[in-house]
Design a protein around this motif. Sequence first.
Motif, PDB file in Angstrom:
ATOM      1  N   GLU A 122       0.830  -1.206   0.000  1.00 32.15           N
ATOM      2  CA  GLU A 122       0.000   0.000   0.000  1.00 32.15           C
ATOM      3  C   GLU A 122       0.865   1.257   0.000  1.00 32.15           C
ATOM      4  N   SER A 126       0.963   4.062  -2.918  1.00 33.11           N
ATOM      5  CA  SER A 126       0.737   5.469  -2.604  1.00 33.11           C
ATOM      6  C   SER A 126       1.878   6.333  -3.131  1.00 33.11           C
ATOM      7  N   ARG A 154      -2.414   8.763   2.528  1.00 32.12           N
ATOM      8  CA  ARG A 154      -3.789   8.379   2.873  1.00 32.12           C
ATOM      9  C   ARG A 154      -4.750   9.568   2.870  1.00 32.12           C
TER      10      ARG A 154
END
Length: 382
Positions: A122, A126, A154
Motif C-alpha cells: 500500500e 501510494s 492516505r
Amino acid sequence: MVHAFHSSNPIHLVNPTFTAKPGTVKPDRSALAEDELNLVALSVQLPDPEDDQLPELEFWQQIDSAWQVCDRFDLQTEICRGRILRAVRDREKRGGDGRGTGFLNWLKDREISKTQAYSLIELANSADTLLEEAVLQPEEVNCFSKRAFIETARAEPEVQQMVSDLLKEPIDAASPKRRITQREVRQLQDEWTAMSSDLLPLAIREKAANSTIPARYLTPLVREMEKLPEPHQAVLQSEVAANPDVDTVKQVTAEARYLAKYLAAATQVQALNQSSLDLETALGEALRIGCLSSTADLVNQAAQLEQTIAKLYTTWRRLNRLAERVYLDSGASTPQLRLLLAQLQPLCNEQLELNLGDPNSNFSRMIRLHISTDHLDDPIDA
C-alpha cells in the motif's frame, strides 16, 4: 536488500548509484549490502555525549540531523520493499495456483507477515500515485518522515496538494526546503475537514477559518456525525450553531459518539424487538434528562450479554459432544482419561457451576447457570 526496482517513477535512494534501469536488478547483493552499510556509517555522524565542550544546542541539532537521515533511509527502504513485494505478488498471480500460495510461502521464508506485506505494498502504491500525479517530485520524498509520508498518502487529494505547497515554502536561507512531519500533515487534514465538511454549520467553519476554534476539535466531531442518520445530525448541528465554542463542540462530539453507539447496539438486541417500544422516543427521553451516556452503555452491554449467551450455549453443546466422543473411545485401559471426563462433568450438565475467586476467601462466589432449550437434540456447531 535490493535497491533496484521497476517503476515509471523511480525514487532515488540515498546512494544514487544503486538506482537501476527499468527491468534490471543488480546481481551482486553482497557488495550492495556492504556499500549500503558503509553509506549509513558515513551519513550518520553522532556527537560525543561525553564532550563537555559541545554546546547543548549543537548537540541536539546533530542528533536531530542523524535521526532524519535514518528516518529518510527507512522510508526509502519501505517503499522499495513494497515494490518488490508487489512484483512478487503479481508474478505469483500470473503463474501461481491462483490462491496466492506461492506469495505466502515467499513471505514465510522471509518471516514477513501478510499484514506487514500488504501494508508495504500500500505504501509503494501510494508513493507511485503521488509521483505519477506530480503531487511530489522524486527528490521531495526525502523531505518526509516515514509517518508523515504515510499520512500524506492516505489523505484527500486536496490535503496532498496543501502538503506539496507547504513543502515548497522556504524556511530560511540555510534551509531552503521544509521537512514535513506527521503533526503538520494531520494539522492540514484537520483544517481541510473543518473548512470543507457540510456537517459543520457555517458559523463553526468561519471560526475555524480565523482560528477562533482550533481545527483539531472539529475533525472528531465530523467523523462521529458521519455515522448518524440525518435527523440526528440536524439536532447536533443546531446545538453547535446556537453555541459555536470549543466547550459546545466537545460536548456535541461526545453526544454524537454515544448516539452512534446507541443506534449500532440497539438493532442487535433481540430483547428490544418489541412492537410497543419506540427506540427513537426512548433516545429522545435519554437526551432530555441527560443520561444518554448511561443509556448507550446499557444498550451496548445488553447486546454483549446476548452475544455471550449465544456463544455460551454453542460452546456448551460442543463440549457435550466432545465429551461423549471421548467417552466412547476410552475405556478401562484409560483410567486417567476417564477421570478427566468425570472432573469436567459439572460443565456438561444443564446446571453449570463455577466458583469465582479463591474458594477459601470471603469474596468467593458460586455462580450457577441453568441451560434449557426446546430443541436440545438439534445439531448446533460452535
